[in-house]
Design a protein around this motif. Structure first.
Motif, PDB file in Angstrom:
ATOM      1  N   ALA A 463       0.839  -1.208   0.000  1.00 47.99           N
ATOM      2  CA  ALA A 463       0.000   0.000   0.000  1.00 47.99           C
ATOM      3  C   ALA A 463       0.872   1.255   0.000  1.00 47.99           C
ATOM      4  O   ALA A 463       0.569   2.235  -0.696  1.00 47.99           O
ATOM      5  N   ILE A 464       1.965   1.208   0.757  1.00 46.44           N
ATOM      6  CA  ILE A 464       2.872   2.372   0.803  1.00 46.44           C
ATOM      7  C   ILE A 464       3.461   2.606  -0.591  1.00 46.44           C
ATOM      8  O   ILE A 464       3.452   3.718  -1.123  1.00 46.44           O
ATOM      9  N   ALA A 465       3.955   1.506  -1.196  1.00 47.74           N
ATOM     10  CA  ALA A 465       4.561   1.649  -2.531  1.00 47.74           C
ATOM     11  C   ALA A 465       3.518   2.125  -3.542  1.00 47.74           C
ATOM     12  O   ALA A 465       3.800   2.958  -4.412  1.00 47.74           O
ATOM     13  N   PHE A 466       2.315   1.601  -3.423  1.00 49.14           N
ATOM     14  CA  PHE A 466       1.235   1.954  -4.348  1.00 49.14           C
ATOM     15  C   PHE A 466       0.925   3.446  -4.223  1.00 49.14           C
ATOM     16  O   PHE A 466       0.827   4.164  -5.217  1.00 49.14           O
ATOM     17  N   ARG A 467       0.803   3.929  -2.997  1.00 50.92           N
ATOM     18  CA  ARG A 467       0.470   5.340  -2.822  1.00 50.92           C
ATOM     19  C   ARG A 467       1.659   6.240  -3.191  1.00 50.92           C
ATOM     20  O   ARG A 467       1.522   7.206  -3.942  1.00 50.92           O
ATOM     21  N   PRO A 474      -4.718   3.861  -1.752  1.00 45.79           N
ATOM     22  CA  PRO A 474      -5.033   2.621  -1.050  1.00 45.79           C
ATOM     23  C   PRO A 474      -6.023   2.872   0.080  1.00 45.79           C
ATOM     24  O   PRO A 474      -5.947   3.890   0.763  1.00 45.79           O
ATOM     25  N   ILE A 475      -6.961   1.947   0.257  1.00 43.11           N
ATOM     26  CA  ILE A 475      -7.896   2.017   1.376  1.00 43.11           C
ATOM     27  C   ILE A 475      -7.627   0.770   2.218  1.00 43.11           C
ATOM     28  O   ILE A 475      -7.768  -0.348   1.721  1.00 43.11           O
ATOM     29  N   LEU A 476      -7.191   0.986   3.441  1.00 49.62           N
ATOM     30  CA  LEU A 476      -6.714  -0.131   4.251  1.00 49.62           C
ATOM     31  C   LEU A 476      -7.809  -0.605   5.183  1.00 49.62           C
ATOM     32  O   LEU A 476      -8.311   0.168   6.003  1.00 49.62           O
ATOM     33  N   GLY A 478      -8.746  -2.668   8.377  1.00 51.96           N
ATOM     34  CA  GLY A 478      -8.054  -3.241   9.528  1.00 51.96           C
ATOM     35  C   GLY A 478      -8.520  -2.605  10.810  1.00 51.96           C
ATOM     36  O   GLY A 478      -9.356  -1.700  10.798  1.00 51.96           O
ATOM     37  N   ARG A 479      -7.937  -3.072  11.909  1.00 48.44           N
ATOM     38  CA  ARG A 479      -8.325  -2.549  13.226  1.00 48.44           C
ATOM     39  C   ARG A 479      -7.519  -1.293  13.550  1.00 48.44           C
ATOM     40  O   ARG A 479      -6.741  -0.805  12.734  1.00 48.44           O
ATOM     41  N   ASP A 480      -7.665  -0.837  14.807  1.00 44.33           N
ATOM     42  CA  ASP A 480      -7.098   0.465  15.173  1.00 44.33           C
ATOM     43  C   ASP A 480      -5.572   0.526  15.130  1.00 44.33           C
ATOM     44  O   ASP A 480      -4.992   1.609  15.127  1.00 44.33           O
ATOM     45  N   ASP A 481      -4.924  -0.649  15.138  1.00 45.59           N
ATOM     46  CA  ASP A 481      -3.454  -0.586  15.235  1.00 45.59           C
ATOM     47  C   ASP A 481      -2.769  -0.407  13.874  1.00 45.59           C
ATOM     48  O   ASP A 481      -1.546  -0.366  13.800  1.00 45.59           O
ATOM     49  N   VAL A 482      -3.543  -0.271  12.797  1.00 38.62           N
ATOM     50  CA  VAL A 482      -2.894  -0.153  11.472  1.00 38.62           C
ATOM     51  C   VAL A 482      -1.953   1.055  11.395  1.00 38.62           C
ATOM     52  O   VAL A 482      -0.823   0.932  10.905  1.00 38.62           O
ATOM     53  N   ASP A 493       3.642   9.868   8.430  1.00 38.61           N
ATOM     54  CA  ASP A 493       2.314  10.465   8.542  1.00 38.61           C
ATOM     55  C   ASP A 493       1.226   9.439   8.249  1.00 38.61           C
ATOM     56  O   ASP A 493       0.478   9.548   7.281  1.00 38.61           O
ATOM     57  N   PRO A 494       1.112   8.386   9.119  1.00 32.16           N
ATOM     58  CA  PRO A 494       0.135   7.326   8.835  1.00 32.16           C
ATOM     59  C   PRO A 494      -1.284   7.861   8.695  1.00 32.16           C
ATOM     60  O   PRO A 494      -2.087   7.300   7.959  1.00 32.16           O
ATOM     61  N   GLU A 495      -1.555   8.988   9.380  1.00 27.71           N
ATOM     62  CA  GLU A 495      -2.946   9.495   9.334  1.00 27.71           C
ATOM     63  C   GLU A 495      -3.333   9.935   7.924  1.00 27.71           C
ATOM     64  O   GLU A 495      -4.511  10.079   7.598  1.00 27.71           O
ATOM     65  N   SER A 496      -2.330  10.101   7.035  1.00 28.85           N
ATOM     66  CA  SER A 496      -2.668  10.510   5.667  1.00 28.85           C
ATOM     67  C   SER A 496      -3.240   9.338   4.848  1.00 28.85           C
ATOM     68  O   SER A 496      -3.709   9.528   3.741  1.00 28.85           O
ATOM     69  N   PHE A 497      -3.170   8.109   5.388  1.00 31.34           N
ATOM     70  CA  PHE A 497      -3.786   6.965   4.683  1.00 31.34           C
ATOM     71  C   PHE A 497      -5.279   6.880   5.036  1.00 31.34           C
ATOM     72  O   PHE A 497      -5.697   7.354   6.086  1.00 31.34           O
ATOM     73  N   GLU A 498      -6.059   6.254   4.156  1.00 32.78           N
ATOM     74  CA  GLU A 498      -7.475   6.010   4.472  1.00 32.78           C
ATOM     75  C   GLU A 498      -7.611   4.643   5.118  1.00 32.78           C
ATOM     76  O   GLU A 498      -7.164   3.643   4.547  1.00 32.78           O
ATOM     77  N   PHE A 499      -8.248   4.602   6.290  1.00 34.92           N
ATOM     78  CA  PHE A 499      -8.479   3.323   6.981  1.00 34.92           C
ATOM     79  C   PHE A 499      -9.965   3.081   7.079  1.00 34.92           C
ATOM     80  O   PHE A 499     -10.725   4.021   7.225  1.00 34.92           O
ATOM     81  N   VAL A 500     -10.352   1.811   7.059  1.00 28.96           N
ATOM     82  CA  VAL A 500     -11.746   1.485   7.351  1.00 28.96           C
ATOM     83  C   VAL A 500     -11.739   0.313   8.320  1.00 28.96           C
ATOM     84  O   VAL A 500     -11.108  -0.722   8.065  1.00 28.96           O
ATOM     85  N   ASN A 501     -12.421   0.523   9.446  1.00 25.33           N
ATOM     86  CA  ASN A 501     -12.491  -0.494  10.485  1.00 25.33           C
ATOM     87  C   ASN A 501     -13.961  -0.871  10.629  1.00 25.33           C
ATOM     88  O   ASN A 501     -14.805  -0.007  10.889  1.00 25.33           O
TER      89      ASN A 501
END
Ligand SMILES: NC(=O)C1=CN([C@@H]2O[C@H](COP(=O)(O)OP(=O)(O)OC[C@H]3O[C@@H](n4cnc5c(N)ncnc54)[C@H](OP(=O)(O)O)[C@@H]3O)[C@@H](O)[C@H]2O)C=CC1
Ligand SMILES: CC(=O)C(=O)O
Ligand SMILES: [Mg+2]
Length: 754
Positions: A463-467, A474-476, A478-482, A493-501
């Motif tokens: 996902a890092i390489a893709f972005r 990338p839309i990840l 996973g749970r809160d620890d991603v 800056d992990p908060e710049s990724f999109e997460f869905v839990n």
């Protein structure tokens, strides 16, 4: 790594790239079998004595009996490594290995790097000259001026094979092509342009000589070095090569020289050109900042100072890469193919003209598509073809070979140039350029890709390489620890990724309704459906896709293939009338084989086999190959007879009835499909060449073959790729690496596999 560039990587990644697996970037592979005692006695003693005697009697036979004719040495002493300076021969090795692999990648020239530990001109010349028997050509690289001029000149006189100092002539050829086109676009005539060349080394002197020979007036060119303008009568830090370009002028600094200038050619060092200097240049200035790895000025800086400028750099991650990689592979290809004794001016000019003309031609569909159909038409952001343009291999070597023949330096003239161009095209595996184009296409039209297994390191690295590669968002899942996991992998800056839990996602009730609607009559209770939405990542991720939150989905590294497919299929449908299936793609230097169905249906029916053939042929075509389909079996055209052949024969009959636009034949054994020497035994076969699409009779043989080839064969393997789903979803193998996942995501997002 640098601002505004569209390819980003960390220093750790650059080191890991070089260290992982076999250290470095090259290895040697035998081109003949070496398996048996007999092979060895032919390859080595005693068999080898026969070619030895033959060559001793007729030296030209070395081109037929050894690798010489396709082998180029990339030779350096490390005194001017890119723009990094004199860091010595050992430190030069990564660059020289890089040049060697570019030779192979772009023009199928075999090449090896040789680093010579001396700065003594005579010692270097002797070391290189003594190597003549080994090679078809010598590519000198990153040898500093002024020694490089004497070295190249002397070697050209002493050696009877092409000697080419890439930093001089390779760079000059590409620069000349770029200058021709930039002048054309800005309505300038070469005889009127005012040029400032920054740098007075190998590259700068050669570029200056070439543009002057093309019509730029010597008085209109000011050359600068570290001490500023090289004016007539200057003392200190001069030599005969600099003196030859000294002019009568009062200007003393680069800033003064650039006042009102039309063209800046930077072949010096990072950051040498300042925005205020650019501001003082003429209207629509032409700025070639070619220092590597970091240019004299970055394109964003130059553009900010002068929005009307045409800007080029030596890097692949900005538009307009003016870099000798556009030249040396193709120039040597042409020179080697006619066994030229040298690379002369006629051949260099032919290469420059071919490059300039190619950029002005209509861009072929596959190249244009890769740039979202817009950026790559001749214009300020496209003055020169990109190195992966497949047309280069056809056009430049042919132009060079023709010029070699016309100027009388070809020892082995080509009789039919049209036929030669066709051969050139077939030397490169189109898959590699299609993949490169797919990556570029993804950048031009970035898509939203769900990575369903966002808690796995390999997925996060993908996902890092893709972005960071700019291929999409990338839309990840996973749970809160991603975010913590991302931080552990070096993301600031992990908060710049999109997460869905699924525990906190607002559309979960809607998802449960959607899924219950689908499954209520398939034995599922509402409670079970809610549990699946909350707890099964593939179900949840597939629902995100179904509800339109993304364009495509990748999963597969945490569960066996069949289980992942079953989970996804609860939510997602196949295309109407389709049974989804899997394709493994085997990619070698000059071949690509598509093998299907390697993942889904255990015993495909005739109907399914015919569909698999049709859809795999379409994928092959989208990846640049004219499909030739073989339906594989242990039996070839009824020999031996068996009980399992009827499905295959039925598939062939179905295709006969349907009518297709591709070749197909079967049933046949793999050797008959792939080895043309068996073709005369089956003169009625409808295949006109070796098969490249292998339709397997059943899942046992298909999956076993694909996995055996992946583990034991020498080819790179892409896939499995899932075909036939209504929405683009890909299920990766559990053994996938991060780059496998990125490739799958790019192919799925780009609609190449669907
Ligand atoms: N894009 C491309 O395809 C290519 C780019 N290059 C780039 O060109 C540059 C020079 O390479 P090459 O000719 O092989 O090396 P050389 O060592 O032969 O020449 C370097 C030249 O650059 C001059 N120079 C260095 N720093 C400055 C500065 N700040 N201002 C003005 N002049 C400066 C030196 O001046 P002095 O004489 O005073 O020491 C010297 O004349 C490198 O950055 C290299 O990466 C080279 C080949 C191909
Ligand atoms: C590209 C190249 O050869 C150089 O920068 O030296
Ligand atoms: Mg170089």
């Amino acid at each position: 790594m640098s601002e505004g560039s569209n390819v980003k990587f960390s220093e750790a990644e650059a080191l890991a790239f070089h260290a992982e697996g076999r250290p470095g970037k090259i290895e040697i592979i035998a081109s003949k079998p070496m398996a048996t005692q007999r092979d060895l006695s032919l390859a080595y003693s005693p068999g080898v004595a026969v070619p030895v005697r033959t060559i001793a009697e007729d030296p030209a036979a070395a081109y037929d009996l050894t690798a010489k004719g396709n082998l180029v040495a990339v030779i350096s002493n490390g005194t001017a490594i890119l723009g990094l300076g004199n860091l010595g021969p050992l430190a030069a090795k990564p660059v020289m290995e890089g040049k060697a692999v570019l030779f192979k990648r772009f023009a199928d020239v075999d090449s090896i790097d040789l680093e010579v530990a001396t700065e003594d001109v005579d010692a270097f010349i002797n070391a290189v000259a003594l190597l003549e028997p080994s090679f078809g050509g010598i590519n000198l690289e990153d040898v500093k001026a002024p020694e490089c001029f004497i070295i190249e000149q002397t070697l050209r006189e002493r050696m009877n094979i092409p000697v080419f100092h890439d930093d001089q002539h390779g760079t000059a050829i590409i620069t000349a092509a770029g200058v021709i086109n930039a002048c054309y676009l800005t309505g300038r005539d070469l005889k009127d342009v005012r040029v400032v060349v920054n740098g007075a080394g190998a590259a700068a002197i050669a570029c200056t000589e070439l543009i002057k020979s093309m019509g730029v007036r010597p008085d209109n060119v000011i050359m600068c070095d570290r001490k500023g303008v090289i004016y007539r009568g200057r003392e200190g830090s001069m030599d005969q090569w600099k003196s030859a370009h000294a002019v009568d002028t009062d200007r003393r600094t680069l800033a003064e020289a650039l006042d009102g200038a039309d063209i800046f050619l930077g072949l010096s060092a990072a950051g040498a050109l300042k925005p205020e200097m650019v501001k003082a240049m003429a209207k629509s200035p032409i700025i070639f900042a070619m220092a590597n790895p970091d240019p004299e000025i970055t394109p964003p800086e130059a553009k900010a100072a002068r929005p009307d400028a045409i800007i080029a750099t030596g890097r692949s991650d900005y538009p307009n890469q003016v870099n000798n990689v556009l030249g040396f592979p193709f120039i040597f290809r042409g020179a080697l193919d006619v066994r030229a004794t040298t690379i002369n001016d006629e051949m260099k000019i032919a290469a420059a003209q071919a490059l300039a003309e190619l950029a002005r031609e209509a861009v072929p569909e596959e190249v244009a598509a890769a740039y979202g159909g817009k950026a790559h038409s001749f214009g300020a952001d496209y003055i020169i073809p990109a190195p992966f343009d497949p047309r280069l291999m056809e056009v430049v070597p042919a132009a060079v070979a023709k010029a070699a023949m016309e100027s009388g330096v070809a020892r082995f003239p080509i009789k039919d140039l049209e036929e030669y161009r066709t051969q050139l095209k077939s030397r490169l595996n189109p898959t590699t350029s299609v993949l490169t184009l797919a990556y570029e296409g993804a950048k031009a039209d970035p898509k939203r890709v769900i990575f369903a297994e966002g808690e796995e390191d390999v997925v996060l690295r993908a996902a890092i390489a893709f972005r960071d590669g700019g291929y999409g968002i990338p839309i990840l899942v996973g749970r809160d620890d991603v975010p913590d996991r991302l931080r552990a992998l070096g993301v600031d800056d992990p908060e710049s990724f999109e997460f869905v839990n699924s525990r906190t996602y607002g559309r979960v009730p809607e998802m449960a309704d959607y899924l219950y609607e689908r499954l209520q009559r398939r034995g599922y209770l509402r409670r079970e459906v809610e549990r699946m939405v909350n707890q099964d990542r593939n179900t949840f991720a597939a629902l995100l896709l179904a509800l339109g939150e993304a364009d495509t989905l990748i999963s597969g590294v945490t569960r066996p293939y069949g289980q992942t497919i079953r989970q996804l299929r609860r939510v997602l449908d196949a295309k109407p009338g389709c049974t989804p299936f899997g394709i493994h793609v085997l990619v070698g230097q000059s071949h690509t084989i598509f093998m299907a169905d390697t993942t889904v249906t255990e015993r495909p029916t005739s109907e399914q086999l015919a569909d698999i053939a049709t859809q795999t042929a379409a994928v092959a075509r989208r990846m640049g190959h004219e499909p030739r389909v073989a339906f594989l079996s242990y039996s070839t055209f009824g020999n031996p007879e068996g009980t399992f052949l009827e499905n295959i024969r039925g598939a062939v009959r179905l295709l006969d009835q349907r009518g297709t636009d591709f070749e197909y034949e079967g049933e046949m054994a793999p050797d008959v499909a792939l080895n043309r020497s068996l073709a005369p035994i089956y003169p009625f076969s409808r295949l006109t060449g070796p098969a490249n699409v292998l339709v397997m009779p059943g899942l046992q043989s298909a999956n076993l073959s694909a996995k055996l080839l992946k583990e034991l064969g020498g080819d790179a393997v892409i896939g499995p790729m899932l075909v036939g789903m209504a929405q683009p979803v890909q299920v990766a193998a559990m053994t996938s690496t991060a780059s496998d996942l990125v490739t799958l995501a790019v192919l799925a997002a780009g609609g190449i596999v669907r």
